[in-house]
Design an enzyme around this catalytic site. Structure first.
Site, short mmCIF file in Angstrom:
data_model
loop_
_atom_site.label_atom_id
_atom_site.label_comp_id
_atom_site.label_asym_id
_atom_site.label_seq_id
_atom_site.Cartn_x
_atom_site.Cartn_y
_atom_site.Cartn_z
N ARG A 93 0.83 -1.20 0.00
CA ARG A 93 0.00 0.00 0.00
C ARG A 93 0.87 1.25 0.00
NH1 ARG A 93 -2.69 2.85 4.29
NH2 ARG A 93 -4.57 3.90 3.59
N ASP A 153 -18.93 6.50 1.95
CA ASP A 153 -19.17 5.62 3.08
C ASP A 153 -20.43 6.03 3.85
OD1 ASP A 153 -16.17 4.41 3.10
OD2 ASP A 153 -16.11 6.58 2.92
N ARG A 156 -23.54 5.13 1.84
CA ARG A 156 -23.84 3.69 1.96
C ARG A 156 -24.49 3.40 3.30
NH1 ARG A 156 -17.85 2.08 -0.29
NH2 ARG A 156 -18.43 1.74 -2.50
N HIS A 180 -10.94 7.10 4.88
CA HIS A 180 -11.75 6.41 3.87
C HIS A 180 -11.06 5.07 3.62
CE1 HIS A 180 -14.07 5.36 0.41
NE2 HIS A 180 -13.05 5.51 -0.43
#
Length: 319
Positions: A93, A153, A156, A180
């Site tokens: 990452r 988010d 949702r 996030h």
């Protein structure tokens, strides 16, 4: 102080799945006068520009869609960055963040070299770290650099709570904050459905806490489910970016969960992270600090620590 522009021109950089979903939402909603799109795949971009323009006749107002260049930034009210690299097999990452930092530097340098004087909206992932980078690279005041943060988010979460209680998601007022990503958290202590607090529902219904936790897990993991099925998420975030755009170009001063720079809120400074903020013509008018309970504050601190570690890898604190 709001930046003055003739019309409400938007420049979109990056016409992948997210960028084109955003463009389609803008045209459908008639949000802006002129949308200029920049992408390295010029042939595909030309096709998308033609296709979008052919739908304008059915839109609420006329939006001019054009194939853009960085020169379009000079008179843009808003530049939206959706470009970025995808993670390679075996890539960490942090390595991905490093590659995207370089991409953000190149893009931001081009934007600012063309006399840009508006608001920057970043949607590229990891959005919190990259929004911080764009702020640093641009030299703009932090209120004029916004990340998409937890707008998707939270949407949702509101949708799923609405399904549980059989009400429209517009009757749900609840936020996801923090990174996030996997360390985000729901703020149950201040959430409401149809005017009734989630905390009160939890006290009255012994099984409610488990149901609400399951909904949060579904919210947090939704991207993985969608990507597994269709390869990417696009429509939800496209609509979210369109909502932020409308708040800016119409100077709405509406509260939206975005990635904003903290200056003491939640006990943190010099960090972009998802939080409600007032969004208007000047960008971020102010950060709204939610009153977290002890458990929520612990989760937020953990999320902030994770982001801090990533950001300081590239932008060490100056002594």
């Amino acid at each position: 102080m709001a930046v003055s522009h003739v019309g409400n021109k938007v420049v979109l950089i990056g016409a992948g799945d997210v960028g084109i979903a955003y463009a389609y939402a803008l045209v459908n909603q008639g949000t802006v006068d002129h949308l200029a799109i920049i992408d390295i795949d010029e042939k595909k971009l030309e096709g998308n520009v033609m296709d979008l323009n052919h739908g304008v006749v059915w839109a609420p107002s006329r939006t001019r869609v054009s194939k853009g260049t960085y020169a379009d930034c000079a008179d843009a009210a808003l530049v939206v960055i959706c470009a970025g690299a995808a993670q390679r097999p075996g890539e960490t990452r942090l390595e991905l963040v490093g590659r995207n930092m370089k991409i953000m530097k190149a893009i931001t340098d081009e934007i600012m070299a063309n006399d840009f004087d508006g608001i920057l909206l970043v949607a590229s992932n990891p959005v919190d770290a990259l929004t911080y980078a764009v702020w640093k690279y641009s030299g703009l005041p932090s209120h004029r650099v916004i990340g998409s943060g937890t707008i998707l988010d939270s949407a949702r979460y509101r949708y799923m709570l609405g399904e549980l209680f059989e009400v429209a998601p517009t009757s749900v007022h609840a936020y996801i904050i923090g990174e996030h990503g996997d360390s985000e958290l729901p703020v149950i202590s201040s959430g409401q459905v149809a005017g009734v607090s989630l905390a009160r529902r939890a006290r009255l219904d012994p099984g409610f806490a488990e149901r609400i936790e399951n909904i949060f897990v579904e919210t947090r993991d939704a991207a993985y489910e969608i990507i597994d099925r269709k390869g990417s998420t696009s429509y939800g975030i496209g609509m979210g970016l369109a909502r932020i755009t409308r708040a800016v170009v119409s100077n709405q001063d509406v509260v939206l969960p975005v990635s904003a720079l903290l200056d003491g809120e939640y006990g943190r400074k010099d960090l972009y992270i998802g939080t409600p903020a007032v969004i208007g013509g000047a960008g971020i008018t102010r950060v709204v600090e939610l009153a977290l309970n002890d458990h929520e504050q612990q989760l937020f601190d953990k999320s902030a620590d994770l982001l801090e570690d990533v950001v300081r890898e590239f932008f060490p604190h100056e002594d």
